[in-house]
Design a protein around this motif. Structure first.
Motif, PDB file in Angstrom:
ATOM      1  N   THR A 110       0.831  -1.197   0.000  1.00  0.00           N
ATOM      2  CA  THR A 110       0.000   0.000   0.000  1.00  0.00           C
ATOM      3  C   THR A 110       0.873   1.257   0.000  1.00  0.00           C
ATOM      4  O   THR A 110       1.973   1.268   0.573  1.00  0.00           O
ATOM      5  CB  THR A 110      -0.916   0.024   1.237  1.00  0.00           C
ATOM      6  OG1 THR A 110      -1.646   1.247   1.244  1.00  0.00           O
ATOM      7  CG2 THR A 110      -0.104  -0.069   2.526  1.00  0.00           C
ATOM      8  N   ASP A 111       0.388   2.310  -0.642  1.00  0.00           N
ATOM      9  CA  ASP A 111       1.079   3.600  -0.625  1.00  0.00           C
ATOM     10  C   ASP A 111       0.496   4.536   0.427  1.00  0.00           C
ATOM     11  O   ASP A 111       0.948   5.682   0.554  1.00  0.00           O
ATOM     12  CB  ASP A 111       0.984   4.261  -2.011  1.00  0.00           C
ATOM     13  CG  ASP A 111       1.781   3.499  -3.063  1.00  0.00           C
ATOM     14  OD1 ASP A 111       2.906   3.076  -2.757  1.00  0.00           O
ATOM     15  OD2 ASP A 111       1.264   3.313  -4.190  1.00  0.00           O
ATOM     16  N   ASP A 112      -0.495   4.052   1.187  1.00  0.00           N
ATOM     17  CA  ASP A 112      -1.105   4.858   2.243  1.00  0.00           C
ATOM     18  C   ASP A 112      -0.224   4.791   3.502  1.00  0.00           C
ATOM     19  O   ASP A 112       0.000   3.707   4.040  1.00  0.00           O
ATOM     20  CB  ASP A 112      -2.503   4.327   2.561  1.00  0.00           C
ATOM     21  CG  ASP A 112      -3.198   5.168   3.614  1.00  0.00           C
ATOM     22  OD1 ASP A 112      -2.913   4.960   4.816  1.00  0.00           O
ATOM     23  OD2 ASP A 112      -4.014   6.020   3.238  1.00  0.00           O
TER      24      ASP A 112
ATOM     25  N   GLU B 280      -1.809   3.008   6.598  1.00  0.00           N
ATOM     26  CA  GLU B 280      -1.951   1.563   6.409  1.00  0.00           C
ATOM     27  C   GLU B 280      -0.589   0.875   6.485  1.00  0.00           C
ATOM     28  O   GLU B 280      -0.465  -0.220   7.042  1.00  0.00           O
ATOM     29  CB  GLU B 280      -2.617   1.271   5.061  1.00  0.00           C
ATOM     30  CG  GLU B 280      -4.081   1.675   4.997  1.00  0.00           C
ATOM     31  CD  GLU B 280      -4.705   1.333   3.656  1.00  0.00           C
ATOM     32  OE1 GLU B 280      -4.010   0.699   2.820  1.00  0.00           O
ATOM     33  OE2 GLU B 280      -5.874   1.696   3.426  1.00  0.00           O
TER      34      GLU B 280
END
Length: 461
Positions: free
Chosen positions: A434-436, A439
């Motif tokens: 994920t790039d968040d 997260e």
């Protein structure tokens, strides 16, 4: 009726010897295979000792041991320290045991970090490349073309040394497998870095060679370890010069020179597995510049340009590449010209090159971000290249269970070593992370918990 000893579960050596007409290793294996197939020798039956059967057949123990090794390779017998050699059943297709065991944790897992597959959103589109390749001249000709002129023209300028022969094959692992299979006879030795890709170990075990491990550090194979391995006189040395899976190291020019000095007086074939190719952030340092006559580089384009292209290019030592070409002539014969020229089109297309460049940066950033998050929680992973992280853990089974309980699947580190490892690790695929930031931080908390057995400071505050 089968003549067994008084325990009722063991084949009598004399009885078995009477049913073996050809006492060679191959003849012994074939005779026992027939007995297992027709049910005369059933599953869970104990076989006589190697020495006992050798004595009855009046052959060397080595001959019987070789037959047992062949039967073991095809899944018909197993040697148990307490019970001896046990029959498992009729022959089975050899399976990539390490690779097949990775990450089978059920359907409820939400985050799959087991397989280092590319992010589909970061692959160049294939439509225009396929159309261009499908309209090329010379299609549907049964002439066996080792590599199309367009593909060779596309890859040759970037090859790290002058290759004496070229061949397009169906992926990087196929290239390495065919090189090993055509170089080593069963029982011969091949040196390979450790840890290494699970599928490479499966390949070597399936073709029946003896694996000589070469320990590694951040800069690749350790010279002292390679020196010890070369004393066993391996016929080939297989290693990953950059983007190494699972550890993420890349061989430096200085390390390559040290390794080359050790290989100089030998005749060992050098097989370089460039598994992620253009996605690597490290420069390619090849021993082919020093040993072009006995180095073969296998470069895969599956992760950079598309897994469904099933393309790798093999370039290097003429004799070794020619042996692979001859073996392939028994089966596929050649790799689809459409697929070869599709890759050639992508390699020459400015838009596709820009996509691959962007993917390389994104993959490197995702890997670095997770490594930094874990380091902040006291888990240092090492490595500087590739699409995976090699994560040290206190206890491998416990770490796997902890992650599975949180819906995360990873690959156990024990699959990437030949024997018992001095320390426990997990391999985490990072290409599709994920790039968040939130997260990723939550993911790092769980991984750190699994690695150390205690909650990290960031999760406790």
């Amino acid at each position: 009726m089968l003549n067994k000893d008084l325990q009722g579960d063991k084949v009598d050596a004399a009885w078995l010897a009477q049913r073996i007409a050809d006492p060679s290793a191959r003849g012994i294996a074939a005779a026992l295979t027939d007995l297992i197939r027709d049910g005369s020798v059933t599953a869970q039956t104990r076989l006589p000792t190697v020495r006992g059967l050798a004595r009855e057949l009046r052959v060397s123990s080595g001959t019987v041991a070789e037959a047992w090794s062949e039967l073991r390779r095809h899944g018909m017998i197993r040697t148990d320290r307490r019970r001896g050699t046990i029959v498992l059943g009729p022959p089975d297709v050899p399976r990539p045991i390490r690779y097949e065991r990775i990450g089978h944790w059920g359907d409820r897992l939400a985050i799959d970090l087991t397989i280092a597959s590319p992010d589909a959103a970061l692959l160049p589109p294939l439509e225009s490349a396929l159309i261009a390749a499908a309209s090329a001249e010379g299609l549907n000709d049964y002439a066996r073309e080792t590599i199309t002129p367009r593909l060779r023209a596309a890859v040759e300028p970037g090859w790290p040394f002058p290759a004496r022969e070229w061949l397009a094959v169906g992926g990087g692992y196929e290239g390495v497998q065919l090189l090993c299979q055509t170089t080593a006879l069963p029982g011969e030795r091949i040196a390979i870095e450790e840890p290494t890709a699970a599928r490479l170990l499966d390949i070597l075990e399936t073709i029946g060679v003896r694996i000589i491990p070469v320990a590694c550090d951040e800069n690749g194979p350790i010279p002292a370890a390679l020196d010890r391995a070369l004393r066993a006189r391996p016929v080939a040395f297989v290693y990953q010069p950059r983007g190494q899976s699972p550890c993420g190291h890349a061989v430096t020019p200085e390390r390559s020179a040290e390794l080359a000095a050790l290989l100089e007086p030998t005749t060992t074939l050098i097989v370089e597995d460039d598994g992620i190719g253009e996605l690597s952030v490290s420069p390619m340092v090849s021993m082919g510049t020093r040993f072009p006559g006995r180095t073969v580089l296998v470069r895969s384009y599956s992760k950079s340009h598309g897994p469904d292209l099933r393309i790798a290019v093999m370039g290097g030592a003429a004799d070794a590449v020619e042996r692979v070409r001859v073996l392939r002539s028994f089966g596929t014969g050649w790799t689809s010209r459409i697929l070869q020229d599709t890759l050639a089109h992508l390699l020459g297309d400015a838009g596709a090159r820009e996509t691959v460049t962007r993917a390389r940066g994104v993959y490197a950033e995702r890997r670095a971000r997770l490594a930094a998050e874990l380091a902040a929680r006291g888990v240092r992973t090492g490595g500087r290249d590739g699409l995976v992280l090699w994560v040290p853990v206190r206890d491998e089974p416990a770490a796997l269970v902890t992650l599975a309980a949180h819906g995360i699947s990873v690959a156990p580190g024990s699959r990437y070593v030949i024997g018992p490892a001095p320390s426990a690790h997990l391999r985490l695929a990072t290409a599709r992370l994920t790039d968040d930031p939130a997260e990723l931080a939550a993911l790092a908390d769980v991984i750190a918990l699994a690695a150390t057995g205690s909650a990290p400071p960031s999760a406790a505050t």
